[in-house]
Design an enzyme around this catalytic site. Structure first.
Site, PDB file in Angstrom:
ATOM      1  N   TYR A   1      61.054 -83.460  24.434  1.00  0.00           N
ATOM      2  CA  TYR A   1      61.860 -82.299  24.087  1.00  0.00           C
ATOM      3  C   TYR A   1      61.487 -81.180  25.048  1.00  0.00           C
ATOM      4  O   TYR A   1      60.520 -80.455  24.886  1.00  0.00           O
ATOM      5  CB  TYR A   1      61.619 -81.862  22.647  1.00  0.00           C
TER       6      TYR A   1
ATOM      7  N   GLY B   1      74.647 -84.626  11.157  1.00  0.00           N
ATOM      8  CA  GLY B   1      75.663 -85.112  12.087  1.00  0.00           C
ATOM      9  C   GLY B   1      75.980 -84.160  13.221  1.00  0.00           C
ATOM     10  O   GLY B   1      77.143 -83.806  13.435  1.00  0.00           O
TER      11      GLY B   1
END
Length: 394
Positions: free
Chosen positions: A115, A266
């Site tokens: 990340y 999502g």
């Protein structure tokens, strides 16, 4: 990365910009390609001051991942690293977010070496330093990442690469142990027994306390667990990505392994900020995500409307319904929604207070099964790294 002063916005622009989980430009894949910037580490409040000001958590519920106790919801680190636009957040902003999470009872923080690469571990390490002993940090290895430049060179879980990654993570996280260490993606060229053996050694050395796998093949789970018990499997799982229900969740239950859904909202779809008129900016990841392309969005909005209807019944937001639904399946499922805004984090935490009766869950699933989801669950390069089995042990 320095933020340039923006021109004054109109009221309408402000409303649009402040929309729930507003995604700005993003052309990067999860865990890769984020711009590496200089992080100005603002000083945190000392531990004593934070402990004195700590509030009683609004919900102190805990869950178990294997034998590891964590808060019922976790916090994903990608948003403060700029994955959803807006650039890498200033450290003082990150400190406030993570302190707010801690004060509200959220103590499970997820990050990864890639990340950034490398930058998000720095952010998380600095933010949780005042209360490090009271929280659980999860991070991940599994790629060949240059520990100085952050250059990523592909999947790599050779023992020497794992050790190098862990030493780098410990330094960036400002800690001498990692609570939960995942293999980020299975390396098809390295037997999982070699991976598990290396992590087992790190556990014996006290540098790692628990370990897990992300998006592994079923046989790889069994083989890894046989060498050293797994605490968690981390897979993509949400109302529109439910393939883990068929085999992965039953295997976790059989072996006593916890389950951590990543992207439980999502990519922000179930945060309720998208409608049929939404058009994403150039570079936004959702312009290439199959389920949010214009041809599929209209159909998939039926699923969002369904969640909103349940929100009206439960006096909850779509995000809260989506998270509470995941939690309702098993007591060892712990979603890790990401956010860069404290107000959204507090909103997510209220999912802990939403319950479904068995009858309501049956009704929910019956109605959910009637809604057809349009489009593949993710772009092909990401899907290709899911469910991979490791090389056989010779």
């Amino acid at each position: 990365m320095k933020n340039q002063k923006e021109p004054q916005k109109s009221t309408e622009q402000e409303k649009k910009g402040n929309n729930r989980r507003d995604f700005l430009k993003s052309g990067v894949l999860a865990g890769a390609g984020l711009a590496v910037g200089t992080i100005a580490f603002a000083s945190c409040k000392d531990e004593k001051e934070i402990q004195e000001k700590r509030k009683q958590p609004q919900n102190s519920s805990k869950r178990k991942l294997g034998t590891l106790e964590v808060s019922a919801l976790g916090l994903g680190g990608l948003p403060v690293n700029g994955f959803y636009g807006g650039g890498i957040r200033e450290q003082k902003h990150v400190n406030k977010l993570y302190q707010g999470a801690y004060e509200n009872g959220l103590t499970f923080f997820d990050t990864a070496e890639v990340y950034g690469p490398l930058t998000n571990e720095n952010q998380v390490g600095a933010a949780v330093k005042p209360f490090r002993k009271d929280v659980v940090i999860a991070t991940k290895f599994g790629f060949n990442v240059d520990q100085v430049t952050g250059e990523r060179k592909g999947i790599d879980s050779r023992p020497e690469t794992i050790r190098s990654a862990v030493e780098g993570s410990l330094k960036r996280l400002r800690t001498d142990y990692i609570d939960l260490l995942y293999q980020h993606r299975v390396d098809p060229n390295v037997p999982i027994e070699d991976v598990a053996g290396t992590v087992k050694d790190l556990i014996q050395e006290g540098k790692v306390l628990n370990w897990g796998l992300s998006e592994p093949g079923l046989n790889t789970i069994r083989r890894a667990h046989a060498v050293h018990p797994l605490s968690a499997i981390q897979n993509e799982y949400s109302l529109w990505t439910r393939d883990s229900e068929a085999e992965v969740l039953p295997l976790c239950e059989e072996l006593g392994i916890g389950f951590v859904p990543w992207c439980p909202l999502g990519y922000g779809f179930f945060a309720g900020a998208i409608n049929e008129n939404t058009r994403f900016s150039q570079g936004d990841f959702r312009t290439i995500l199959p389920r949010t392309t214009p041809e599929n969005l209209k159909q998939n909005l039926q699923l969002l409307y369904f969640v909103k209807e349940w929100g009206l019944r439960k006096n909850a937001t779509p995000a809260q319904i989506s998270l509470a639904w995941l939690q309702a399946h098993k007591p060892w499922i712990v979603p890790i929604p990401g956010t860069s805004k404290l107000v959204h984090l507090k909103e997510n935490l209220r999912a802990n207070n939403i319950n479904f009766t068995p009858e309501e869950l049956n009704e929910f699933h019956t109605e959910l099964s009637k809604i057809q989801v349009a489009g593949a669950k993710n772009i092909q390069p990401i899907v290709d790294d899911m469910g991979v089995e490791s090389a056989p042990k010779k």
